[in-house]
Scaffold this active site. Structure first.
Site, PDB file in Angstrom:
ATOM      1  N   CYS A  57     -13.969 -38.343 -16.792  1.00  0.00           N
ATOM      2  CA  CYS A  57     -14.192 -39.561 -17.561  1.00  0.00           C
ATOM      3  C   CYS A  57     -15.584 -40.042 -17.171  1.00  0.00           C
ATOM      4  O   CYS A  57     -15.956 -39.944 -16.001  1.00  0.00           O
ATOM      5  CB  CYS A  57     -13.149 -40.615 -17.172  1.00  0.00           C
ATOM      6  N   CYS A 109     -13.740 -40.206 -12.472  1.00  0.00           N
ATOM      7  CA  CYS A 109     -14.486 -41.065 -13.399  1.00  0.00           C
ATOM      8  C   CYS A 109     -15.855 -41.383 -12.820  1.00  0.00           C
ATOM      9  O   CYS A 109     -15.944 -41.869 -11.687  1.00  0.00           O
ATOM     10  CB  CYS A 109     -13.759 -42.383 -13.619  1.00  0.00           C
ATOM     11  N   ARG A 144      -3.907 -49.339 -17.438  1.00  0.00           N
ATOM     12  CA  ARG A 144      -4.441 -49.149 -16.091  1.00  0.00           C
ATOM     13  C   ARG A 144      -4.593 -50.471 -15.336  1.00  0.00           C
ATOM     14  O   ARG A 144      -5.305 -51.363 -15.792  1.00  0.00           O
ATOM     15  CB  ARG A 144      -5.807 -48.462 -16.179  1.00  0.00           C
ATOM     16  N   CYS A 196     -24.426 -58.732 -18.160  1.00  0.00           N
ATOM     17  CA  CYS A 196     -22.981 -58.996 -18.066  1.00  0.00           C
ATOM     18  C   CYS A 196     -22.720 -59.935 -16.877  1.00  0.00           C
ATOM     19  O   CYS A 196     -23.037 -59.590 -15.725  1.00  0.00           O
ATOM     20  CB  CYS A 196     -22.216 -57.691 -17.889  1.00  0.00           C
ATOM     21  N   CYS A 229     -21.175 -58.832 -13.428  1.00  0.00           N
ATOM     22  CA  CYS A 229     -21.511 -57.528 -12.837  1.00  0.00           C
ATOM     23  C   CYS A 229     -22.530 -57.578 -11.706  1.00  0.00           C
ATOM     24  O   CYS A 229     -23.606 -58.176 -11.831  1.00  0.00           O
ATOM     25  CB  CYS A 229     -22.005 -56.585 -13.930  1.00  0.00           C
ATOM     26  N   CYS A 285     -11.044 -44.771 -23.381  1.00  0.00           N
ATOM     27  CA  CYS A 285     -10.538 -45.664 -22.345  1.00  0.00           C
ATOM     28  C   CYS A 285     -11.231 -47.000 -22.593  1.00  0.00           C
ATOM     29  O   CYS A 285     -12.451 -47.099 -22.470  1.00  0.00           O
ATOM     30  CB  CYS A 285     -10.909 -45.093 -20.970  1.00  0.00           C
ATOM     31  N   CYS A 337     -29.571 -52.518 -13.725  1.00  0.00           N
ATOM     32  CA  CYS A 337     -29.183 -52.399 -15.134  1.00  0.00           C
ATOM     33  C   CYS A 337     -29.838 -53.526 -15.934  1.00  0.00           C
ATOM     34  O   CYS A 337     -29.894 -54.673 -15.486  1.00  0.00           O
ATOM     35  CB  CYS A 337     -27.662 -52.480 -15.264  1.00  0.00           C
TER      36      CYS A 337
HETATM   37  N1  SAM Z   1     -22.709 -49.796 -17.752  1.00  0.00           N
HETATM   38  C1  SAM Z   1     -21.553 -49.316 -18.371  1.00  0.00           C
HETATM   39  C2  SAM Z   1     -20.871 -50.340 -19.249  1.00  0.00           C
HETATM   40  O1  SAM Z   1     -21.064 -51.535 -19.028  1.00  0.00           O
HETATM   41  O2  SAM Z   1     -20.156 -49.942 -20.142  1.00  0.00           O
HETATM   42  C3  SAM Z   1     -20.540 -48.727 -17.423  1.00  0.00           C
HETATM   43  C4  SAM Z   1     -20.222 -49.375 -16.094  1.00  0.00           C
HETATM   44  S1  SAM Z   1     -19.455 -50.973 -16.150  1.00  0.00           S
HETATM   45  C5  SAM Z   1     -19.531 -51.398 -14.438  1.00  0.00           C
HETATM   46  C6  SAM Z   1     -17.743 -50.636 -16.532  1.00  0.00           C
HETATM   47  C7  SAM Z   1     -16.799 -51.797 -16.646  1.00  0.00           C
HETATM   48  O3  SAM Z   1     -16.433 -52.269 -15.365  1.00  0.00           O
HETATM   49  C8  SAM Z   1     -17.261 -53.053 -17.363  1.00  0.00           C
HETATM   50  O4  SAM Z   1     -17.204 -52.941 -18.749  1.00  0.00           O
HETATM   51  C9  SAM Z   1     -16.278 -54.097 -16.853  1.00  0.00           C
HETATM   52  O5  SAM Z   1     -15.165 -54.185 -17.718  1.00  0.00           O
HETATM   53  C10 SAM Z   1     -15.867 -53.547 -15.485  1.00  0.00           C
HETATM   54  N2  SAM Z   1     -16.392 -54.412 -14.420  1.00  0.00           N
HETATM   55  C11 SAM Z   1     -17.671 -54.468 -13.994  1.00  0.00           C
HETATM   56  N3  SAM Z   1     -17.819 -55.395 -13.013  1.00  0.00           N
HETATM   57  C12 SAM Z   1     -16.601 -55.949 -12.830  1.00  0.00           C
HETATM   58  C13 SAM Z   1     -16.119 -56.982 -11.969  1.00  0.00           C
HETATM   59  N4  SAM Z   1     -16.916 -57.632 -11.147  1.00  0.00           N
HETATM   60  N5  SAM Z   1     -14.805 -57.290 -12.020  1.00  0.00           N
HETATM   61  C14 SAM Z   1     -13.977 -56.636 -12.881  1.00  0.00           C
HETATM   62  N6  SAM Z   1     -14.392 -55.650 -13.715  1.00  0.00           N
HETATM   63  C15 SAM Z   1     -15.677 -55.328 -13.707  1.00  0.00           C
HETATM   64 FE1  SF4 Z   2     -24.914 -52.932 -16.757  1.00  0.00          FE
HETATM   65 FE2  SF4 Z   2     -22.900 -53.900 -15.313  1.00  0.00          FE
HETATM   66 FE3  SF4 Z   2     -23.144 -54.623 -17.830  1.00  0.00          FE
HETATM   67 FE4  SF4 Z   2     -22.407 -52.075 -17.239  1.00  0.00          FE
HETATM   68  S1  SF4 Z   2     -21.268 -53.936 -16.817  1.00  0.00           S
HETATM   69  S2  SF4 Z   2     -23.918 -52.734 -18.739  1.00  0.00           S
HETATM   70  S3  SF4 Z   2     -23.584 -51.779 -15.333  1.00  0.00           S
HETATM   71  S4  SF4 Z   2     -24.628 -55.078 -16.191  1.00  0.00           S
END
Ligand code: SAM
Ligand code: SF4
Ligand code: DTB
Length: 343
Positions: free
Chosen positions: A131, A100, A263, A60, A63, A191, A56
């Site tokens: 979802c 989802c 949730r 973030c 992530c 959500c 990606c």
């Molecule tokens: N890429 C898309 C986005 O960022 O909207 C969808 C997937 S992203 C993995 C969905 C959500 O998962 C993120 O917004 C975050 O809130 C949650 N998430 C991701 N990694 C996480 C982690 N290590 N611990 C807790 N929540 C996490």
């Molecule tokens: Fe990409 Fe992870 Fe950020 Fe979603 S949360 S935009 S998968 S880096």
């Protein structure tokens, strides 16, 4: 008792005062509000599938899927339709009513969206709610997802506007709000929630809740994730959050958004059964079910069934929001009512 009608004008001071209340008072109020709107012993369960994993372009800090960090993740292109359908069938057999699908995209291309729409339609065909979480959307893409019959779009605010820049630099808090507006305006259920334990302060947690509760309508589903510390990400070394602070935030979310599903999301694998029970007491009434979240572990289904048995909780068999909207049961759900795996 406090007025618990849906409000959208919460102040920062009011929310901080909620979070500071004596624990028993806060939990009692949250549980009372919860009982006004929901069956207190029922939990909605969804199963997650990562349909496109890793690589990606966003950064973030929490992530595993960002291309910017060296994590142990195995990347995977968009899954073929048949694989998604068979995962949905197996989730349905285990008692999940919502499926989802998450993709590690900054935003989907229109071609990618064509394929995701096929997946949504196929999963709907199994009688499950759908979802997806695909990153940022244009207005036109939100419209296409609505036309495809999508039930929920997940897009988290993640944290407070003040703390946001310390976690993500490749998109802004405003970008997130814009996508949420497109989704809501198309009539897709929203959500949206966030992550706790990223080093944010109580003030930040209050500020995130204020943003969610003051949206033009409350997200129908509010995921509260505990940070899963992934090796290789900038947030891998974050300190543990006091579990009671997590429970307090769940309780405040319940009080602020009384009709929403709250949730209990990522991080359950690291939580004790007692802490999860406190979260249900605080008004959490939805969770992910099945061994895997997107790229990290969730508790074994068997552990969850046992926990539900010990607490006298039940899986919700149909979505109250759907029924309230006059949608009734979807085809195929009748089989679910007698699912053998109900605890
Ligand atoms: N890429 C898309 C986005 O960022 O909207 C969808 C997937 S992203 C993995 C969905 C959500 O998962 C993120 O917004 C975050 O809130 C949650 N998430 C991701 N990694 C996480 C982690 N290590 N611990 C807790 N929540 C996490
Ligand atoms: Fe990409 Fe992870 Fe950020 Fe979603 S949360 S935009 S998968 S880096
Ligand atoms: C949400 O708030 N939590 C889910 C879902 N929405 C998409 C994702 C949690 C991901 C946890 C880390 C992982 O498994 O990669």
């Amino acid at each position: 008792m406090r007025n618990t009608d849906t409000r959208h004008d919460w102040s920062q001071v009011e929310i901080e005062a909620l979070l500071e209340r004596p624990f028993n008072d806060l939990l009692f109020e949250a549980q009372s509000v919860h009982r006004q709107h929901f069956d207190a012993n029922e939990v909605q369960v969804s199963t997650l599938l990562s349909i496109k994993t890793g690589a990606c372009s966003e950064d973030c800090g929490y992530c595993s899927q960002s291309a910017k960090y060296q994590t142990e993740l195995q990347t995977e292109k968009l899954l073929p339709l048949e694989q998604v359908v068979s995962a949905a069938e197996s989730a349905r057999a285990k008692g999940a009513t919502r499926f989802c699908m998450g993709a590690a995209w900054r935003n989907p291309t229109d071609k990618n969206l064509d394929r995701v729409i096929e997946m949504i339609q196929a999963v709907h065909g199994l009688g499950m709610e759908t979802c997806v979480t695909l990153g940022m959307l244009t207005e036109g893409q939100a419209c296409r997802l609505r036309d495809a019959g999508l039930d929920y779009y997940n897009h988290n605010l993640d944290t407070s506007p003040e703390f946001y820049g310390q976690v993500i630099s490749t998109r802004t808090f405003e970008d997130r709000l814009q996508t949420l507006a497109f989704v809501r305006e198309q009539g897709i259920r929203v959500c949206s929630g966030g992550i706790l334990g990223m080093g944010e302060s109580r003030r930040d947690r209050a500020s995130m809740l204020r943003e969610l509760a003051n949206l033009p309508s409350h997200p129908e589903s509010v995921p509260i994730n505990m940070l899963v510390r992934v090796a290789g990400t900038p947030l891998q070394g974050c300190d543990d959050l006091d579990p009671f602070e997590f429970v307090r935030t769940v309780a405040a979310a319940r009080i602020l958004m009384p009709r929403s599903y709250v949730r209990l999301s990522a991080g359950r694998s690291e939580m004790s059964d007692e802490m999860q029970a406190l979260c249900f007491m605080a008004g959490a009434n939805s969770m992910f079910y099945g061994e895997r979240l997107l790229t990290t572990d969730n508790p074994e289904a068997e552990r969850d069934r046992l926990l539900f048995q010990r607490l006298g909780l039940r899986f919700q068999e149909h979505d109250e929001l759907q029924l309230a909207a006059g949608c009734g049961r979807k085809p195929g759900l009748e089989q679910m009512a007698t699912t053998p795996e109900q605890p």
